[in-house]
Design a protein around this motif. Sequence first.
Motif, PDB file in Angstrom:
ATOM      1  N   LEU A 284      12.206   1.083  -4.559  1.00 59.53           N
ATOM      2  CA  LEU A 284      13.365   1.238  -5.822  1.00 59.53           C
ATOM      3  C   LEU A 284      12.795   1.218  -7.170  1.00 59.53           C
ATOM      4  N   SER A 285      11.548   0.882  -7.119  1.00 61.62           N
ATOM      5  CA  SER A 285      10.971   0.640  -8.639  1.00 61.62           C
ATOM      6  C   SER A 285      11.130   1.798  -9.556  1.00 61.62           C
ATOM      7  N   LYS A 286      11.049   2.849  -9.009  1.00 60.65           N
ATOM      8  CA  LYS A 286      10.842   3.985 -10.004  1.00 60.65           C
ATOM      9  C   LYS A 286      11.857   4.693  -9.903  1.00 60.65           C
TER      10      LYS A 286
ATOM     11  N   VAL B 248      -3.282   9.563  -0.011  1.00 57.51           N
ATOM     12  CA  VAL B 248      -2.634  10.615  -0.812  1.00 57.51           C
ATOM     13  C   VAL B 248      -1.381  10.105  -1.730  1.00 57.51           C
ATOM     14  N   ILE B 249      -1.616  10.222  -3.135  1.00 52.77           N
ATOM     15  CA  ILE B 249      -0.274  10.201  -4.030  1.00 52.77           C
ATOM     16  C   ILE B 249       0.038  11.245  -4.471  1.00 52.77           C
ATOM     17  N   ASP B 250       1.180  11.527  -4.153  1.00 49.66           N
ATOM     18  CA  ASP B 250       2.131  12.874  -4.269  1.00 49.66           C
ATOM     19  C   ASP B 250       3.402  12.686  -4.245  1.00 49.66           C
TER      20      ASP B 250
ATOM     21  N   PHE C 127       6.181   9.922 -14.861  1.00 47.42           N
ATOM     22  CA  PHE C 127       5.883   9.301 -16.468  1.00 47.42           C
ATOM     23  C   PHE C 127       4.710   9.351 -16.828  1.00 47.42           C
ATOM     24  N   TYR C 128       3.643  10.118 -16.339  1.00 45.13           N
ATOM     25  CA  TYR C 128       2.127   9.631 -16.662  1.00 45.13           C
ATOM     26  C   TYR C 128       1.495  11.074 -17.174  1.00 45.13           C
ATOM     27  N   ALA C 129       0.705  11.008 -18.080  1.00 39.96           N
ATOM     28  CA  ALA C 129       0.023  12.087 -18.312  1.00 39.96           C
ATOM     29  C   ALA C 129      -1.564  11.563 -18.481  1.00 39.96           C
TER      30      ALA C 129
ATOM     31  N   SER D 226       7.849  -5.920  -0.167  1.00 38.77           N
ATOM     32  CA  SER D 226       7.943  -6.351  -1.431  1.00 38.77           C
ATOM     33  C   SER D 226       7.276  -5.057  -2.344  1.00 38.77           C
ATOM     34  N   GLY D 227       8.076  -4.253  -2.514  1.00 40.28           N
ATOM     35  CA  GLY D 227       7.430  -2.852  -3.407  1.00 40.28           C
ATOM     36  C   GLY D 227       6.677  -2.054  -2.403  1.00 40.28           C
ATOM     37  N   THR D 228       6.205  -1.078  -2.979  1.00 43.39           N
ATOM     38  CA  THR D 228       5.286  -0.312  -2.224  1.00 43.39           C
ATOM     39  C   THR D 228       3.965  -1.029  -2.314  1.00 43.39           C
ATOM     40  N   SER D 229       3.831  -1.886  -3.212  1.00 43.09           N
ATOM     41  CA  SER D 229       2.572  -2.502  -3.301  1.00 43.09           C
ATOM     42  C   SER D 229       2.255  -3.402  -1.898  1.00 43.09           C
ATOM     43  N   GLU D 230       3.162  -4.144  -1.674  1.00 45.54           N
ATOM     44  CA  GLU D 230       2.943  -5.024  -0.523  1.00 45.54           C
ATOM     45  C   GLU D 230       2.887  -3.938   0.655  1.00 45.54           C
ATOM     46  N   GLY D 231       3.631  -2.757   0.732  1.00 43.28           N
ATOM     47  CA  GLY D 231       3.003  -1.760   1.966  1.00 43.28           C
ATOM     48  C   GLY D 231       1.759  -1.261   1.977  1.00 43.28           C
ATOM     49  N   ILE D 232       1.262  -0.990   0.815  1.00 44.02           N
ATOM     50  CA  ILE D 232      -0.289  -0.515   0.722  1.00 44.02           C
ATOM     51  C   ILE D 232      -1.048  -1.658   1.299  1.00 44.02           C
ATOM     52  N   GLU D 233      -0.840  -2.868   1.010  1.00 44.72           N
ATOM     53  CA  GLU D 233      -1.685  -4.269   1.192  1.00 44.72           C
ATOM     54  C   GLU D 233      -1.445  -4.206   2.754  1.00 44.72           C
TER      55      GLU D 233
ATOM     56  N   ASN E 142       1.850  12.189  -8.377  1.00 45.20           N
ATOM     57  CA  ASN E 142       0.406  11.506  -8.568  1.00 45.20           C
ATOM     58  C   ASN E 142       0.893  10.513  -9.917  1.00 45.20           C
ATOM     59  N   ASN E 143       0.208   9.420  -9.831  1.00 51.12           N
ATOM     60  CA  ASN E 143       0.067   8.509 -10.838  1.00 51.12           C
ATOM     61  C   ASN E 143      -1.509   8.401 -10.589  1.00 51.12           C
ATOM     62  N   PRO E 144      -2.481   8.553 -11.544  1.00 49.58           N
ATOM     63  CA  PRO E 144      -2.015   8.562 -13.047  1.00 49.58           C
ATOM     64  C   PRO E 144      -2.212   9.878 -13.514  1.00 49.58           C
TER      65      PRO E 144
ATOM     66  N   ALA F 148       0.591   7.935   2.822  1.00 44.74           N
ATOM     67  CA  ALA F 148       1.175   8.880   1.826  1.00 44.74           C
ATOM     68  C   ALA F 148       2.146   7.953   0.824  1.00 44.74           C
ATOM     69  N   ASP F 149       1.622   7.766  -0.401  1.00 44.72           N
ATOM     70  CA  ASP F 149       2.318   7.039  -1.444  1.00 44.72           C
ATOM     71  C   ASP F 149       3.211   7.940  -1.987  1.00 44.72           C
ATOM     72  N   GLU F 150       4.563   7.808  -1.762  1.00 44.64           N
ATOM     73  CA  GLU F 150       5.568   8.688  -2.081  1.00 44.64           C
ATOM     74  C   GLU F 150       6.726   8.279  -3.117  1.00 44.64           C
ATOM     75  N   VAL F 151       6.055   7.027  -3.684  1.00 42.65           N
ATOM     76  CA  VAL F 151       7.008   6.496  -4.728  1.00 42.65           C
ATOM     77  C   VAL F 151       7.579   7.322  -5.791  1.00 42.65           C
ATOM     78  N   TYR F 152       6.906   8.369  -5.838  1.00 44.36           N
ATOM     79  CA  TYR F 152       7.522   9.442  -7.024  1.00 44.36           C
ATOM     80  C   TYR F 152       8.177  10.630  -6.645  1.00 44.36           C
ATOM     81  N   ALA F 153       8.633  10.661  -5.256  1.00 45.34           N
ATOM     82  CA  ALA F 153       8.792  11.711  -4.488  1.00 45.34           C
ATOM     83  C   ALA F 153      10.222  12.027  -5.088  1.00 45.34           C
TER      84      ALA F 153
HETATM   85  C1  LIG Z   1       1.364   5.222  -7.034  1.00 53.25           C
HETATM   86  C2  LIG Z   1       1.800   4.043  -7.053  1.00 53.25           C
HETATM   87  N1  LIG Z   1       2.057   3.567  -6.100  1.00 53.25           N
HETATM   88  C3  LIG Z   1       2.549   2.276  -5.973  1.00 53.25           C
HETATM   89  C4  LIG Z   1       3.150   1.650  -6.984  1.00 53.25           C
HETATM   90  C5  LIG Z   1       3.576   0.088  -6.970  1.00 53.25           C
HETATM   91  O1  LIG Z   1       4.923   0.265  -6.910  1.00 53.25           O
HETATM   92  P1  LIG Z   1       6.012  -0.794  -6.339  1.00 53.25           P
HETATM   93  O2  LIG Z   1       6.681  -1.287  -7.672  1.00 53.25           O
HETATM   94  O3  LIG Z   1       7.000  -0.174  -5.647  1.00 53.25           O
HETATM   95  O4  LIG Z   1       5.146  -1.947  -5.862  1.00 53.25           O
HETATM   96  C6  LIG Z   1       2.908   2.284  -8.247  1.00 53.25           C
HETATM   97  C7  LIG Z   1       3.339   1.437  -9.555  1.00 53.25           C
HETATM   98  O5  LIG Z   1       3.188   1.940 -10.529  1.00 53.25           O
HETATM   99  C8  LIG Z   1       2.545   3.689  -8.216  1.00 53.25           C
HETATM  100  O6  LIG Z   1       2.292   4.226  -9.597  1.00 53.25           O
END
Ligand SMILES: Cc1ncc(COP(=O)(O)O)c(C=O)c1O
Length: 405
Positions: free
Chosen positions: A241-243, A178-180, A332-334, A106-113, A182-184, A210-215
Amino acid sequence: MQVRANAPVRVASRISGFVYAIRNIVSEARKVEAAGRRVRYLNIGDPIIFGFQTPPHLIEAVDRAIRDGHNGYAPSVGILTAREAVAAECDRRQMPLSPDRVVITSGTSEGIELALTALAEAGDEVLVPVPTYPLYTAVLAKIGARAVFYRTDPDNGWLPDVEHIRSLITPATRALVVIDPNNPTGATYPVETRRALVEIADTHNIPLLADEVYADLAFSGPVPAIAAGFDDAPVITFSSLSKAYLAPGWRAGWMAVSSTPRMDDALAAIQKLADGRLCATGPMEYAITAALNGDRSHQETFRAALRARADLTTRRLNAIAGMSVVAPTAAFYAMPKVALPPGKTDADYVLALLRATGVLCVYGSGFGSRPEDGFFRIVFLASPEELCGIYDDIAAFTGEFLRSA
Ligand SMILES: Cc1ncc(COP(=O)(O)O)c(C=O)c1O
């Protein structure tokens, strides 16, 4: 024992450590709205609320899945076609693996958890960048594990300090986040940095998360997997699919575990946890197949729109006296910095900005930065016209704030 029936019920103490400033700050914005001021929400990275649209072929895939009766529970690891599509995508991104190493989430979020829960015990340590996406620290607080922060340097394009990471490794280290891109910070890492990070994971046998949600949202085009070229390194990649596919509300994501046998127990642990939550959202899994196997032309338009907004943001914010920002190269972050007067915090600045102008950003300390350092995060998804008005307001307010301090 006497029971006070009307007393507040007790909540678990772990909740106090579970902090997610990006949404927590909205309660302040609601107060400003209640007082009659329009709020411009630049706190949350949701392209849909700024008018970007989910590609129609994804909507059709979900619609068809529902009409075809795919409304029961899906397999806990996800439907096979979605896992095959993720494995093929990993292959294209130079991280070859088989569909049985993929879990639909359920999103990257659940994967992280799931990954952090599978890897870290109470008292264990996980290396997390600062500033960080705050879900990492929140989940670690829930588990009772410790986030150990490694520096990323605004004077060096927000790149991770690799030596600092090495110095923080202890026998209790269980993962390296590693978030690449990167957010934020909006940074993307050069190949040497990525290689150094994977080598650390490889040598010390510490899984790299490897958080690659913005790859796919680097302005110069999609970036390969951080694990590319390291087939035996212990890496878990996450995305959704979020971003890049403009469907954040669908909660359709995935994680994929690198092919090394070193990660087999971790994969089994993640699958065991996944069984307990039954499955991710079933019909949306069909959109993962459609997205990864289908037309991606929307991404080119989206990247161009983001690059234009990033350029505007960098130019306008760097022109404000007392403010500086590193030019984002993705997403989309600065993360600008305001030269705070002594005694003031990033939250003082952000809340005063909100109350004076209705512009809602998130203070850097919500991402782990030091409050006195004066960082805050802007989401620049609004239209260039709206952003111009917002940056006029930020400029006027900041001048006032710094003069009156
Ligand atoms: C770096 C990063 N990881 C994970 C997420 C969570 O994304 P998802 O909607 O896929 O759970 C976000 C959402 O902003 C994010 O910026």
